[in-house]
Design an enzyme around this catalytic site. Structure first.
Site, PDB file in Angstrom:
ATOM      1  N   ASP A  23       0.279 -66.044 -27.445  1.00 11.49           N
ATOM      2  CA  ASP A  23       0.835 -66.956 -27.913  1.00 11.49           C
ATOM      3  C   ASP A  23       1.318 -67.543 -26.802  1.00 11.49           C
ATOM      4  O   ASP A  23       2.236 -68.279 -26.901  1.00 11.49           O
ATOM      5  CB  ASP A  23       2.097 -66.686 -29.058  1.00 11.49           C
ATOM      6  N   LYS A  80      -2.924 -68.567 -39.605  1.00 16.42           N
ATOM      7  CA  LYS A  80      -2.035 -68.515 -40.670  1.00 16.42           C
ATOM      8  C   LYS A  80      -2.101 -69.433 -41.881  1.00 16.42           C
ATOM      9  O   LYS A  80      -1.347 -70.163 -42.463  1.00 16.42           O
ATOM     10  CB  LYS A  80      -0.505 -68.543 -40.314  1.00 16.42           C
ATOM     11  N   ILE A  84      -5.061 -75.920 -49.569  1.00 16.02           N
ATOM     12  CA  ILE A  84      -6.059 -75.692 -50.516  1.00 16.02           C
ATOM     13  C   ILE A  84      -7.278 -75.554 -49.887  1.00 16.02           C
ATOM     14  O   ILE A  84      -7.579 -75.587 -48.761  1.00 16.02           O
ATOM     15  CB  ILE A  84      -6.008 -77.114 -51.164  1.00 16.02           C
ATOM     16  N   VAL A 190       4.931 -54.281 -33.257  1.00 15.09           N
ATOM     17  CA  VAL A 190       5.199 -53.246 -32.098  1.00 15.09           C
ATOM     18  C   VAL A 190       5.597 -53.879 -30.936  1.00 15.09           C
ATOM     19  O   VAL A 190       5.518 -55.211 -30.413  1.00 15.09           O
ATOM     20  CB  VAL A 190       3.660 -52.748 -31.835  1.00 15.09           C
ATOM     21  N   GLY A 191       6.736 -53.077 -30.315  1.00 19.51           N
ATOM     22  CA  GLY A 191       7.163 -53.827 -29.157  1.00 19.51           C
ATOM     23  C   GLY A 191       8.391 -54.729 -29.417  1.00 19.51           C
ATOM     24  O   GLY A 191       9.475 -54.586 -29.853  1.00 19.51           O
ATOM     25  N   GLY A 211       1.993 -58.513 -28.764  1.00 20.53           N
ATOM     26  CA  GLY A 211       1.983 -59.815 -27.932  1.00 20.53           C
ATOM     27  C   GLY A 211       3.117 -59.748 -26.759  1.00 20.53           C
ATOM     28  O   GLY A 211       2.585 -59.371 -25.719  1.00 20.53           O
TER      29      GLY A 211
HETATM   30  P1  BMP Z   1       4.772 -60.011 -30.786  1.00 16.62           P
HETATM   31  O1  BMP Z   1       4.188 -58.570 -30.447  1.00 16.62           O
HETATM   32  O2  BMP Z   1       5.077 -60.880 -29.389  1.00 16.62           O
HETATM   33  O3  BMP Z   1       6.005 -59.940 -31.832  1.00 16.62           O
HETATM   34  O4  BMP Z   1       3.644 -60.890 -31.319  1.00 16.62           O
HETATM   35  C1  BMP Z   1       3.347 -60.218 -32.954  1.00 16.62           C
HETATM   36  C2  BMP Z   1       2.074 -61.523 -33.447  1.00 16.62           C
HETATM   37  O5  BMP Z   1       1.778 -61.052 -34.589  1.00 16.62           O
HETATM   38  C3  BMP Z   1       2.404 -62.998 -33.286  1.00 16.62           C
HETATM   39  O6  BMP Z   1       1.184 -63.606 -32.767  1.00 16.62           O
HETATM   40  C4  BMP Z   1       2.827 -63.208 -34.749  1.00 16.62           C
HETATM   41  O7  BMP Z   1       2.155 -64.490 -35.013  1.00 16.62           O
HETATM   42  C5  BMP Z   1       2.010 -62.151 -35.523  1.00 16.62           C
HETATM   43  N1  BMP Z   1       2.281 -61.793 -36.788  1.00 16.62           N
HETATM   44  C6  BMP Z   1       3.624 -61.009 -36.880  1.00 16.62           C
HETATM   45  O8  BMP Z   1       4.458 -61.063 -35.852  1.00 16.62           O
HETATM   46  N2  BMP Z   1       4.097 -60.719 -37.973  1.00 16.62           N
HETATM   47  C7  BMP Z   1       3.429 -60.914 -39.103  1.00 16.62           C
HETATM   48  O9  BMP Z   1       3.995 -60.309 -40.286  1.00 16.62           O
HETATM   49  C8  BMP Z   1       2.137 -61.496 -39.083  1.00 16.62           C
HETATM   50  C9  BMP Z   1       1.705 -61.905 -37.924  1.00 16.62           C
HETATM   51  O10 BMP Z   1       0.683 -62.550 -37.860  1.00 16.62           O
END
Ligand code: BMP
Length: 237
Positions: A23, A80, A84, A190-191, A211
């Protein structure tokens, strides 16, 4: 190859269950950074998920150049998508033309002339449809996650190839694994959002999405290697 075949092929070959979520955007990151990162991390990762912030910042044409330059990862466009069917199909066209392998869409909008049409259209074009059924942030529990079972069951009438289910609430992964059979589960959270690496895979997910823990790190490739050390293909039997 469908998503399952791609995941099995790339995951077992690279001994990995890691998907990187990018992102990133200008000016902190550049397109060269993205390209360099993908080149250096490619042997450790199964897929790269590109988010809307990156597509808006770098432009789809520029992202497309990177996508078409590295074919040994599964490229996932995280749109995401929640619209429609007509508008969904237009977005699927753009993402498919850009060279992506899979697209993420929301299930909550409903299937009839909604996400159902978009799923069928994407599948016919060879763009693997992945459905968000439950989300990882605490607010996911306010509305969406409560109806996640209905979304999952309804989606089984459609050619959905994967589901996004949260690493922060692994019960959803355990609940739905059997129901969705061989379809791929990708798990974020995760993280940066607090889930431990490996926890989603051990609950039945195929892949974990990471991410910020990677791209915000001083040494993103070292972080990728470290995660690769945990998220081994054989972690799940
Ligand atoms: P991060 O590891 O920086 O938290 O990123 C998680 C990624 O997963 C982001 O791109 C977010 O849009 C996506 N995501 C999420 O975090 N939770 C969801 O429930 C669905 C997602 O797609």
């Amino acid at each position: 190859m469908n998503l399952r075949q791609r995941v099995n092929d790339i995951g077992s070959r690279k001994d990995s269950r890691l998907v990187v979520a990018l992102d990133v955007r200008r000016p902190r990151w550049s397109l060269e950074w993205v390209s360099d990162f993908v080149e250096k991390s490619s042997k450790y990762v199964v897929g790269v998920k590109i988010g809307i912030p990156s597509i808006l910042s770098f432009g789809l044409e520029n992202i497309s150049k990177v996508v078409n330059g590295f074919r040994d990862v599964i490229w996932i466009a995280d749109m995401k998508l929640a619209d429609i069917g007509y508008v969904g199909r237009l977005i699927v066209d753009e993402i498919s033309n850009a060279g992506f392998d899979a697209i993420i869409m929301h299930g909550f909008v409903g299937f009839e002339k909604g996400v159902g049409d978009t799923i069928i259209y994407a599948s016919d074009k060879g763009l693997s449809p992945i459905l968000v059924a439950a989300m990882s942030h605490p607010g996911g529990e306010e509305y969406l996650n409560r109806v996640s079972g209905d979304i999952v069951i309804r989606s089984l009438d459609y050619p959905v190839e994967g589901f996004v289910l949260p690493a922060t609430f692994t019960r959803y992964i355990r609940f739905y694994r059997e129901m969705i059979g061989d379809r791929v589960i990708l798990s974020p959270g995760v993280g940066a959002q607090g889930a431990e690496p490996g926890s989603a895979v051990l609950s039945g997910a195929d892949l974990e999405i990471v991410g910020r823990w990677i791209y915000m790190d001083e040494s993103p490739i070292s972080r990728v290697r470290e995660l690769h050390g945990v998220l081994r293909w054989h972690l799940r039997g």
